[in-house]
Design a protein around this motif. Sequence first.
Motif, PDB file in Angstrom:
ATOM      1  N   GLU A  26       0.827  -1.199   0.000  1.00 32.51           N
ATOM      2  CA  GLU A  26       0.000   0.000   0.000  1.00 32.51           C
ATOM      3  C   GLU A  26       0.863   1.252   0.000  1.00 32.51           C
ATOM      4  OE1 GLU A  26      -3.801   1.918   2.448  1.00 32.51           O
ATOM      5  OE2 GLU A  26      -2.579   0.369   3.391  1.00 32.51           O
ATOM      6  N   ILE A  27       1.935   1.234   0.795  1.00 32.37           N
ATOM      7  CA  ILE A  27       2.837   2.378   0.845  1.00 32.37           C
ATOM      8  C   ILE A  27       3.620   2.495  -0.463  1.00 32.37           C
ATOM      9  CG2 ILE A  27       4.868   3.335   2.006  1.00 32.37           C
ATOM     10  CD1 ILE A  27       3.775   2.155   4.610  1.00 32.37           C
ATOM     11  N   GLN A  28       4.019   1.362  -1.035  1.00 38.05           N
ATOM     12  CA  GLN A  28       4.696   1.396  -2.335  1.00 38.05           C
ATOM     13  C   GLN A  28       3.820   2.071  -3.388  1.00 38.05           C
ATOM     14  OE1 GLN A  28       6.321  -2.083  -4.141  1.00 38.05           O
ATOM     15  NE2 GLN A  28       7.586  -2.643  -2.389  1.00 38.05           N
ATOM     16  N   ASP A  29       2.540   1.675  -3.427  1.00 32.41           N
ATOM     17  CA  ASP A  29       1.617   2.256  -4.406  1.00 32.41           C
ATOM     18  C   ASP A  29       1.445   3.760  -4.169  1.00 32.41           C
ATOM     19  OD1 ASP A  29       1.265  -0.234  -5.504  1.00 32.41           O
ATOM     20  OD2 ASP A  29      -0.631  -0.636  -4.480  1.00 32.41           O
ATOM     21  N   LEU A  30       1.374   4.152  -2.897  1.00 32.12           N
ATOM     22  CA  LEU A  30       1.233   5.569  -2.568  1.00 32.12           C
ATOM     23  C   LEU A  30       2.459   6.356  -3.026  1.00 32.12           C
ATOM     24  CD1 LEU A  30      -0.403   7.803  -1.171  1.00 32.12           C
ATOM     25  CD2 LEU A  30       0.681   7.136   0.991  1.00 32.12           C
ATOM     26  N   ASN A  31       3.639   5.805  -2.809  1.00 40.42           N
ATOM     27  CA  ASN A  31       4.863   6.474  -3.249  1.00 40.42           C
ATOM     28  C   ASN A  31       4.891   6.635  -4.767  1.00 40.42           C
ATOM     29  OD1 ASN A  31       5.881   6.698  -0.643  1.00 40.42           O
ATOM     30  ND2 ASN A  31       6.987   4.762  -0.731  1.00 40.42           N
ATOM     31  N   LYS A  32       4.504   5.583  -5.483  1.00 44.14           N
ATOM     32  CA  LYS A  32       4.516   5.639  -6.940  1.00 44.14           C
ATOM     33  C   LYS A  32       3.542   6.690  -7.460  1.00 44.14           C
ATOM     34  CE  LYS A  32       5.779   0.766  -7.598  1.00 44.14           C
ATOM     35  NZ  LYS A  32       5.279  -0.564  -8.055  1.00 44.14           N
ATOM     36  N   ALA A  33       2.391   6.803  -6.793  1.00 43.97           N
ATOM     37  CA  ALA A  33       1.375   7.764  -7.227  1.00 43.97           C
ATOM     38  C   ALA A  33       1.720   9.198  -6.834  1.00 43.97           C
ATOM     39  CB  ALA A  33       0.015   7.380  -6.641  1.00 43.97           C
ATOM     40  N   SER A  34       2.774   9.364  -6.046  1.00 42.61           N
ATOM     41  CA  SER A  34       3.095  10.687  -5.507  1.00 42.61           C
ATOM     42  C   SER A  34       4.416  11.246  -6.026  1.00 42.61           C
ATOM     43  CB  SER A  34       3.135  10.620  -3.978  1.00 42.61           C
ATOM     44  OG  SER A  34       1.899  10.190  -3.460  1.00 42.61           O
ATOM     45  N   VAL A  35       4.951  10.640  -7.076  1.00 46.51           N
ATOM     46  CA  VAL A  35       6.187  11.163  -7.661  1.00 46.51           C
ATOM     47  C   VAL A  35       5.950  12.590  -8.128  1.00 46.51           C
ATOM     48  CG1 VAL A  35       7.780  10.930  -9.604  1.00 46.51           C
ATOM     49  CG2 VAL A  35       7.067   8.905  -8.323  1.00 46.51           C
ATOM     50  N   GLY A  36       6.886  13.485  -7.785  1.00 45.32           N
ATOM     51  CA  GLY A  36       6.741  14.893  -8.126  1.00 45.32           C
ATOM     52  C   GLY A  36       6.646  15.758  -6.885  1.00 45.32           C
ATOM     53  N   LEU A  37       5.888  16.836  -6.972  1.00 45.32           N
ATOM     54  CA  LEU A  37       5.836  17.826  -5.917  1.00 45.32           C
ATOM     55  C   LEU A  37       4.717  17.523  -4.918  1.00 45.32           C
ATOM     56  CD1 LEU A  37       7.518  20.407  -5.375  1.00 45.32           C
ATOM     57  CD2 LEU A  37       5.634  21.715  -6.364  1.00 45.32           C
ATOM     58  N   ASN A  38       5.112  17.327  -3.672  1.00 45.11           N
ATOM     59  CA  ASN A  38       4.190  17.074  -2.571  1.00 45.11           C
ATOM     60  C   ASN A  38       4.311  18.209  -1.554  1.00 45.11           C
ATOM     61  OD1 ASN A  38       3.283  13.991  -3.000  1.00 45.11           O
ATOM     62  ND2 ASN A  38       5.419  14.215  -3.605  1.00 45.11           N
ATOM     63  N   LEU A  39       3.679  18.063  -0.408  1.00 48.76           N
ATOM     64  CA  LEU A  39       3.740  19.073   0.643  1.00 48.76           C
ATOM     65  C   LEU A  39       4.141  18.396   1.948  1.00 48.76           C
ATOM     66  CD1 LEU A  39       3.090  22.183   0.858  1.00 48.76           C
ATOM     67  CD2 LEU A  39       0.976  21.493   1.989  1.00 48.76           C
ATOM     68  N   ALA A  40       4.899  19.101   2.770  1.00 52.18           N
ATOM     69  CA  ALA A  40       5.317  18.529   4.045  1.00 52.18           C
ATOM     70  C   ALA A  40       5.356  19.607   5.116  1.00 52.18           C
ATOM     71  CB  ALA A  40       6.703  17.885   3.913  1.00 52.18           C
ATOM     72  N   LEU A  41       5.173  19.181   6.358  1.00 48.46           N
ATOM     73  CA  LEU A  41       5.245  20.062   7.519  1.00 48.46           C
ATOM     74  C   LEU A  41       6.433  19.662   8.368  1.00 48.46           C
ATOM     75  CD1 LEU A  41       1.993  19.362   6.966  1.00 48.46           C
ATOM     76  CD2 LEU A  41       1.710  20.834   8.960  1.00 48.46           C
ATOM     77  N   HIS A  42       7.141  20.650   8.868  1.00 47.78           N
ATOM     78  CA  HIS A  42       8.269  20.386   9.753  1.00 47.78           C
ATOM     79  C   HIS A  42       7.801  19.540  10.939  1.00 47.78           C
ATOM     80  CE1 HIS A  42      12.324  21.313  11.199  1.00 47.78           C
ATOM     81  NE2 HIS A  42      11.802  21.356  12.401  1.00 47.78           N
ATOM     82  N   TYR A  43       8.527  18.465  11.216  1.00 48.74           N
ATOM     83  CA  TYR A  43       8.150  17.540  12.284  1.00 48.74           C
ATOM     84  C   TYR A  43       8.511  18.129  13.640  1.00 48.74           C
ATOM     85  CZ  TYR A  43       8.072  13.263  15.101  1.00 48.74           C
ATOM     86  OH  TYR A  43       7.820  12.325  16.067  1.00 48.74           O
TER      87      TYR A  43
END
Length: 265
Positions: free
Chosen positions: A89-106
């Motif tokens: 499931e995580i592999q599929d999510l990574n493949k579908a998310s190639v490119g520009l994503n958003l992140a928040l400082h941890y």
Amino acid sequence: MTHSSDTIRTVNVTRYVTPLREGGSLPAIAEADDGFLYVLKFRGAGQGIKALIAELIGGETARALGLKVPELVFANLDAAFGRTEPDEEIQDLNKASVGLNLALHYLSGAITFDPTASTVDPALASKIVWLDCFLTNVDRTPRNTNMLMWNRELWLIDHGAALYFHHSWSNWEEQSKRPFVQVKDHVLLPWATELDVADAACRAVLTKERIHAIVSLIPDEWLLANEQVTSAEEGRKVYEQFLESRIASSEIFVKEAQHARAALI
């Protein structure tokens, strides 16, 4: 870590650390090439790119109002990222998310805000309630507060469920003037005794120029992912007009919040 609302840094994700399975869209803690850890929100998750746009606008609007929000960054995900991840499931999510994503400082060591164990200053509570009414953010309830206590301060996270008008898009003008009836479930509503003061203060900050600056941060490629717009400029203009109309009609959602709070007493 804080920054100006006028720019957003871009980082490259280098290491997948761990999934955050309490999030419906499977966000993850990841490390970037600047050495920091981030909570990574994936463009390939079920809510898609519109959730990232809501996260970006919501976070930067909150920051403009002086509220505590972890730094937001654009996060590039390479096609090779996560190939060794054993979870399909995580592999599929990574493949579908190639490119520009958003992140928040941890925020390492932060704990979830607990309304039964903490109280919130009325001015702060009122401003946050106002913000969520303005953004039509349905996801700040006792069940899921989307707030953290870090260094004895209240921090706002996860605005991906805000701006739900953009999931239908066509009737944004009507939606911009609607009361926010879901405010009755807002976790901070019992403390929000200064909504009129918050309304005046927030309206003074969120000028057309400030709204334009925030909406201008949305990447063109995210806007063009919306099949209902013909250009990034058109998409960006709708977000600006929605927010400007929402500001102009703030009396409607402020009164709704005040009525909902009176019903609690």
